[in-house]
Design an enzyme around this catalytic site. Structure first.
Site, PDB file in Angstrom:
ATOM      1  N   LYS A   1       2.589   6.368  -2.787  1.00 55.56           N
ATOM      2  CA  LYS A   1       3.628   7.079  -3.495  1.00 55.56           C
ATOM      3  C   LYS A   1       3.106   7.591  -4.725  1.00 55.56           C
ATOM      4  CE  LYS A   1       6.855   8.267  -1.731  1.00 55.56           C
ATOM      5  NZ  LYS A   1       7.263   9.703  -1.122  1.00 55.56           N
TER       6      LYS A   1
ATOM      7  N   VAL B   1       1.648   2.093  -3.614  1.00 55.04           N
ATOM      8  CA  VAL B   1       0.792   2.569  -4.480  1.00 55.04           C
ATOM      9  C   VAL B   1       0.321   4.141  -3.723  1.00 55.04           C
ATOM     10  CG1 VAL B   1      -1.879   2.290  -4.884  1.00 55.04           C
ATOM     11  CG2 VAL B   1      -0.348   0.370  -4.683  1.00 55.04           C
TER      12      VAL B   1
ATOM     13  N   THR C   1      16.843   4.654   6.788  1.00 55.01           N
ATOM     14  CA  THR C   1      15.883   5.135   7.949  1.00 55.01           C
ATOM     15  C   THR C   1      15.362   3.906   8.720  1.00 55.01           C
ATOM     16  OG1 THR C   1      13.939   5.346   6.454  1.00 55.01           O
ATOM     17  CG2 THR C   1      15.388   7.215   6.836  1.00 55.01           C
TER      18      THR C   1
ATOM     19  N   VAL D   1      16.916   5.810   1.294  1.00 49.75           N
ATOM     20  CA  VAL D   1      17.407   6.194   2.473  1.00 49.75           C
ATOM     21  C   VAL D   1      17.490   5.571   3.694  1.00 49.75           C
ATOM     22  CG1 VAL D   1      17.672   8.278   3.801  1.00 49.75           C
ATOM     23  CG2 VAL D   1      17.061   8.534   1.554  1.00 49.75           C
TER      24      VAL D   1
ATOM     25  N   ALA E   1       0.900  -1.226   0.004  1.00 48.42           N
ATOM     26  CA  ALA E   1      -0.091  -0.070   0.028  1.00 48.42           C
ATOM     27  C   ALA E   1       0.911   1.398  -0.188  1.00 48.42           C
ATOM     28  CB  ALA E   1      -0.969   0.040   1.177  1.00 48.42           C
ATOM     29  N   TYR E   2       1.988   1.375   0.667  1.00 47.85           N
ATOM     30  CA  TYR E   2       2.789   2.329   0.693  1.00 47.85           C
ATOM     31  C   TYR E   2       3.495   2.731  -0.879  1.00 47.85           C
ATOM     32  CZ  TYR E   2       7.194   5.062   1.259  1.00 47.85           C
ATOM     33  OH  TYR E   2       8.054   6.025   1.092  1.00 47.85           O
TER      34      TYR E   2
END
Length: 113
Positions: free
Chosen positions: A27, A25, A62, A60, A22-23
């Site tokens: 974006k 999509v 993170t 990145v 889902a992340y």
């Protein structure tokens, strides 16, 4: 985006070709929205000269990437800061982590590194 949401609710998002993130999509949806918003601002009367661009900061290091990204936080901030602070004249563009414009409708994207 509505199609993704309905496919995800029905549990058929993967078979419909959305993948399982889902992340990712979201974006894509946010990037597409930036182009729509720029067109709206360009047609505004009075014209306020507002710039809306999308930026890919790169992979990145993170918590979100489980610290697998090769870029430092400072390196990931370069392109977003460039768009926010420099006099680049870009409007409705998709900018890669190296500050290069990428054709959103093109065949591929550059390397993340």
């Amino acid at each position: 985006m509505n199609k993704f949401v309905s496919d995800a609710k029905a549990g058929k998002h993967q078979e419909e070709g959305w993948g399982n993130s889902a992340y990712l999509v979201s974006k894509v949806g946010c990037s597409a929205l930036s182009f729509i918003q720029q067109r709206e601002f360009d047609n505004e009367k009075p014209f306020r000269n507002i710039s809306v661009n999308a930026v890919h900061p790169g992979y990145v290091d993170t918590d979100l990437t489980s610290h697998k990204g090769p870029l430092t936080i400072e390196e990931g901030a370069v392109a977003p800061l460039y768009l926010a602070l420099e006099d680049h004249g870009l409007k409705g563009k998709y900018i890669w982590c190296d500050k290069q414009e990428v054709d959103w409708y093109g065949p591929g994207t550059p390397s993340l590194y």
